[in-house]
Design a protein around this motif. Structure first.
Motif, PDB file in Angstrom:
ATOM      1  N   ALA A  52       0.828  -1.206   0.000  1.00 29.61           N
ATOM      2  CA  ALA A  52       0.000   0.000   0.000  1.00 29.61           C
ATOM      3  C   ALA A  52       0.861   1.255   0.000  1.00 29.61           C
ATOM      4  O   ALA A  52       0.577   2.224  -0.718  1.00 29.61           O
ATOM      5  CB  ALA A  52      -0.939  -0.006   1.210  1.00 29.61           C
ATOM      6  N   LEU A  53       1.911   1.244   0.795  1.00 34.74           N
ATOM      7  CA  LEU A  53       2.806   2.403   0.832  1.00 34.74           C
ATOM      8  C   LEU A  53       3.547   2.559  -0.497  1.00 34.74           C
ATOM      9  O   LEU A  53       3.718   3.678  -0.991  1.00 34.74           O
ATOM     10  CB  LEU A  53       3.793   2.264   1.990  1.00 34.74           C
ATOM     11  N   ALA A  54       3.953   1.451  -1.091  1.00 35.96           N
ATOM     12  CA  ALA A  54       4.602   1.511  -2.402  1.00 35.96           C
ATOM     13  C   ALA A  54       3.644   2.087  -3.447  1.00 35.96           C
ATOM     14  O   ALA A  54       4.042   2.908  -4.299  1.00 35.96           O
ATOM     15  CB  ALA A  54       5.073   0.118  -2.821  1.00 35.96           C
ATOM     16  N   PHE A  55       2.375   1.676  -3.384  1.00 36.02           N
ATOM     17  CA  PHE A  55       1.363   2.208  -4.305  1.00 36.02           C
ATOM     18  C   PHE A  55       1.226   3.715  -4.150  1.00 36.02           C
ATOM     19  O   PHE A  55       1.182   4.458  -5.137  1.00 36.02           O
ATOM     20  CB  PHE A  55       0.025   1.516  -4.046  1.00 36.02           C
ATOM     21  N   LYS A  56       1.172   4.193  -2.909  1.00 38.29           N
ATOM     22  CA  LYS A  56       1.050   5.641  -2.682  1.00 38.29           C
ATOM     23  C   LYS A  56       2.260   6.381  -3.250  1.00 38.29           C
ATOM     24  O   LYS A  56       2.109   7.448  -3.856  1.00 38.29           O
ATOM     25  CB  LYS A  56       0.913   5.916  -1.189  1.00 38.29           C
ATOM     26  N   CYS A  57       3.452   5.836  -3.055  1.00 35.78           N
ATOM     27  CA  CYS A  57       4.645   6.462  -3.637  1.00 35.78           C
ATOM     28  C   CYS A  57       4.512   6.551  -5.153  1.00 35.78           C
ATOM     29  O   CYS A  57       4.882   7.564  -5.767  1.00 35.78           O
ATOM     30  CB  CYS A  57       5.898   5.673  -3.257  1.00 35.78           C
ATOM     31  N   ASP A  58       3.977   5.493  -5.765  1.00 36.61           N
ATOM     32  CA  ASP A  58       3.793   5.494  -7.215  1.00 36.61           C
ATOM     33  C   ASP A  58       2.757   6.537  -7.638  1.00 36.61           C
ATOM     34  O   ASP A  58       2.900   7.187  -8.685  1.00 36.61           O
ATOM     35  CB  ASP A  58       3.364   4.112  -7.699  1.00 36.61           C
ATOM     36  N   VAL A  59       1.694   6.694  -6.843  1.00 37.42           N
ATOM     37  CA  VAL A  59       0.689   7.715  -7.136  1.00 37.42           C
ATOM     38  C   VAL A  59       1.323   9.099  -7.148  1.00 37.42           C
ATOM     39  O   VAL A  59       1.111   9.899  -8.073  1.00 37.42           O
ATOM     40  CB  VAL A  59      -0.465   7.660  -6.108  1.00 37.42           C
ATOM     41  N   LEU A  60       2.111   9.398  -6.131  1.00 38.77           N
ATOM     42  CA  LEU A  60       2.744  10.712  -6.044  1.00 38.77           C
ATOM     43  C   LEU A  60       3.679  10.961  -7.223  1.00 38.77           C
ATOM     44  O   LEU A  60       3.683  12.054  -7.810  1.00 38.77           O
ATOM     45  CB  LEU A  60       3.501  10.847  -4.726  1.00 38.77           C
ATOM     46  N   ARG A  61       4.453   9.965  -7.586  1.00 42.90           N
ATOM     47  CA  ARG A  61       5.370  10.145  -8.708  1.00 42.90           C
ATOM     48  C   ARG A  61       4.601  10.260 -10.028  1.00 42.90           C
ATOM     49  O   ARG A  61       5.010  11.006 -10.928  1.00 42.90           O
ATOM     50  CB  ARG A  61       6.390   9.010  -8.758  1.00 42.90           C
ATOM     51  N   ALA A  62       3.494   9.554 -10.151  1.00 45.54           N
ATOM     52  CA  ALA A  62       2.676   9.667 -11.366  1.00 45.54           C
ATOM     53  C   ALA A  62       2.112  11.076 -11.523  1.00 45.54           C
ATOM     54  O   ALA A  62       2.009  11.601 -12.638  1.00 45.54           O
ATOM     55  CB  ALA A  62       1.546   8.642 -11.338  1.00 45.54           C
ATOM     56  N   ILE A  63       1.746  11.703 -10.412  1.00 52.52           N
ATOM     57  CA  ILE A  63       1.262  13.082 -10.461  1.00 52.52           C
ATOM     58  C   ILE A  63       2.337  13.988 -11.051  1.00 52.52           C
ATOM     59  O   ILE A  63       2.076  14.783 -11.968  1.00 52.52           O
ATOM     60  CB  ILE A  63       0.860  13.551  -9.046  1.00 52.52           C
ATOM     61  N   LEU A  64       3.553  13.863 -10.539  1.00 47.92           N
ATOM     62  CA  LEU A  64       4.631  14.714 -11.033  1.00 47.92           C
ATOM     63  C   LEU A  64       5.057  14.335 -12.441  1.00 47.92           C
ATOM     64  O   LEU A  64       5.465  15.209 -13.215  1.00 47.92           O
ATOM     65  CB  LEU A  64       5.830  14.654 -10.089  1.00 47.92           C
ATOM     66  N   ASP A  65       4.976  13.063 -12.800  1.00 47.54           N
ATOM     67  CA  ASP A  65       5.279  12.670 -14.176  1.00 47.54           C
ATOM     68  C   ASP A  65       4.374  13.425 -15.150  1.00 47.54           C
ATOM     69  O   ASP A  65       4.832  13.925 -16.189  1.00 47.54           O
ATOM     70  CB  ASP A  65       5.067  11.160 -14.364  1.00 47.54           C
ATOM     71  N   ALA A  66       3.087  13.493 -14.827  1.00 41.64           N
ATOM     72  CA  ALA A  66       2.138  14.174 -15.708  1.00 41.64           C
ATOM     73  C   ALA A  66       2.433  15.662 -15.795  1.00 41.64           C
ATOM     74  O   ALA A  66       2.435  16.255 -16.874  1.00 41.64           O
ATOM     75  CB  ALA A  66       0.703  13.936 -15.222  1.00 41.64           C
ATOM     76  N   VAL A  67       2.692  16.286 -14.638  1.00 40.46           N
ATOM     77  CA  VAL A  67       2.987  17.717 -14.622  1.00 40.46           C
ATOM     78  C   VAL A  67       4.297  18.003 -15.356  1.00 40.46           C
ATOM     79  O   VAL A  67       4.402  18.967 -16.126  1.00 40.46           O
ATOM     80  CB  VAL A  67       3.047  18.235 -13.171  1.00 40.46           C
ATOM     81  N   ASP A  68       5.291  17.161 -15.138  1.00 43.42           N
ATOM     82  CA  ASP A  68       6.586  17.344 -15.770  1.00 43.42           C
ATOM     83  C   ASP A  68       6.496  17.199 -17.291  1.00 43.42           C
ATOM     84  O   ASP A  68       7.061  17.981 -18.054  1.00 43.42           O
ATOM     85  CB  ASP A  68       7.586  16.324 -15.205  1.00 43.42           C
ATOM     86  N   TYR A  69       5.766  16.192 -17.737  1.00 38.38           N
ATOM     87  CA  TYR A  69       5.590  15.973 -19.180  1.00 38.38           C
ATOM     88  C   TYR A  69       4.880  17.152 -19.827  1.00 38.38           C
ATOM     89  O   TYR A  69       5.268  17.633 -20.908  1.00 38.38           O
ATOM     90  CB  TYR A  69       4.800  14.682 -19.417  1.00 38.38           C
ATOM     91  N   HIS A  70       3.859  17.647 -19.140  1.00 35.37           N
ATOM     92  CA  HIS A  70       3.140  18.810 -19.669  1.00 35.37           C
ATOM     93  C   HIS A  70       4.040  20.034 -19.732  1.00 35.37           C
ATOM     94  O   HIS A  70       4.028  20.774 -20.719  1.00 35.37           O
ATOM     95  CB  HIS A  70       1.934  19.094 -18.771  1.00 35.37           C
ATOM     96  N   ALA A  71       4.855  20.224 -18.696  1.00 37.10           N
ATOM     97  CA  ALA A  71       5.762  21.382 -18.668  1.00 37.10           C
ATOM     98  C   ALA A  71       6.780  21.310 -19.792  1.00 37.10           C
ATOM     99  O   ALA A  71       7.101  22.332 -20.420  1.00 37.10           O
ATOM    100  CB  ALA A  71       6.458  21.461 -17.310  1.00 37.10           C
ATOM    101  N   SER A  72       7.280  20.104 -20.064  1.00 35.71           N
ATOM    102  CA  SER A  72       8.306  19.971 -21.096  1.00 35.71           C
ATOM    103  C   SER A  72       7.755  20.222 -22.486  1.00 35.71           C
ATOM    104  O   SER A  72       8.507  20.583 -23.408  1.00 35.71           O
ATOM    105  CB  SER A  72       8.919  18.569 -21.033  1.00 35.71           C
ATOM    106  N   GLY A  73       6.441  20.050 -22.650  1.00 32.16           N
ATOM    107  CA  GLY A  73       5.857  20.254 -23.961  1.00 32.16           C
ATOM    108  C   GLY A  73       5.207  21.606 -24.148  1.00 32.16           C
ATOM    109  O   GLY A  73       4.702  21.924 -25.218  1.00 32.16           O
ATOM    110  N   SER A  74       5.219  22.403 -23.074  1.00 33.49           N
ATOM    111  CA  SER A  74       4.539  23.695 -23.152  1.00 33.49           C
ATOM    112  C   SER A  74       5.477  24.778 -23.678  1.00 33.49           C
ATOM    113  O   SER A  74       6.662  24.590 -23.797  1.00 33.49           O
ATOM    114  CB  SER A  74       4.006  24.074 -21.778  1.00 33.49           C
TER     115      SER A  74
END
Length: 230
Positions: free
Chosen positions: A208-230
């Motif tokens: 469960a804790l590993a899943f939460k860590c993955d959720v947090l990193r997925a949030i930043l992955d999306a924001v980071d990808y959007h920033a790199s393409g903007s």
């Protein structure tokens, strides 16, 4: 069936997941280095708002699944912290002030026009996890608190230094959160260690804790990808 881990062994396995936390994500590294433009900070604040808004719903789902009054009494304080005891108070309100301080209007944050699909998917998956899994797994997912205080203190210092144009009122979320996060992390760990009595429960808590860590990193992955393409 494997024997249950001793409390210190179990705790060590949970703490070992610190390497999966989002503190070293490339987006966070740029944030702390002062390398983000204003549009990137605004995207980060608007998308993090969606996470902040859904956290009380996640905690309410854990409460609904938990049959133990002593745990519910402790957990309900989290909802009050995020939502506030009255309108205009609480962690969510303080995050809105952060968003306003980086140049967003309150309305454009509240209507979620900037929330990215990947962020929405990851956050909604976290709320669904809390609703559908045993309550102690939902609690265990919140153990990222064990890793967050150092990151939050560093972020507050770095953002004050690197982004001096952000008004001090915009940092209210971080200053108020620092006052409670250490105690919450200890309280959460105590609950998980006490109520995960079998090896199966312990393994599920680690997952469960590993899943939460993955959720947090997925949030930043999306924001980071959007920033790199903007």
């Amino acid at each position: 069936m494997s024997r249950p881990l001793a409390p210190e062994e179990f705790t060590a396995r949970l703490r070992a997941l610190s390497s999966r936390y989002w503190d070293d994500h490339p987006f966070h590294l740029r944030l702390h280095a002062g390398a983000l433009g204003e549009h990137e900070l605004r995207s980060w604040a608007a998308n993090r708002w969606y996470y902040q808004r859904r956290i009380p719903q996640k905690d309410a789902a854990i409460l609904a699944n938990c049959p133990l009054p002593e745990v519910r009494r402790r957990w309900r304080e989290r909802i009050a912290w995020h939502d506030g005891e009255r309108a205009g108070e609480g962690g969510a309100e303080n995050w809105l002030r952060m968003a306003e301080a980086v140049g967003l209007s309150r309305q454009e944050v509240l209507d979620e026009r900037h929330v990215l699909p990947g962020v929405r998917f990851a956050v909604d998956a976290y709320v669904t996890f809390a609703r559908t899994k045993p309550w102690v797994e939902g609690v265990a997912s919140g153990l990222t608190e064990m890793f967050s205080r150092g990151l939050m203190a560093r972020r507050l210092a770095d953002m004050r230094e690197r982004y001096p144009w952000i008004a001090e009122d915009g940092f209210a979320y971080f200053t108020s959160r620092l006052a409670v996060v250490a105690d919450e992390g200890k309280s959460t760990l105590d609950i998980v260690v006490r109520h995960c009595r079998t090896r199966e429960q312990q393994d599920a808590a680690v997952a469960a804790l590993a899943f939460k860590c993955d959720v947090l990193r997925a949030i930043l992955d999306a924001v980071d990808y959007h920033a790199s393409g903007s």
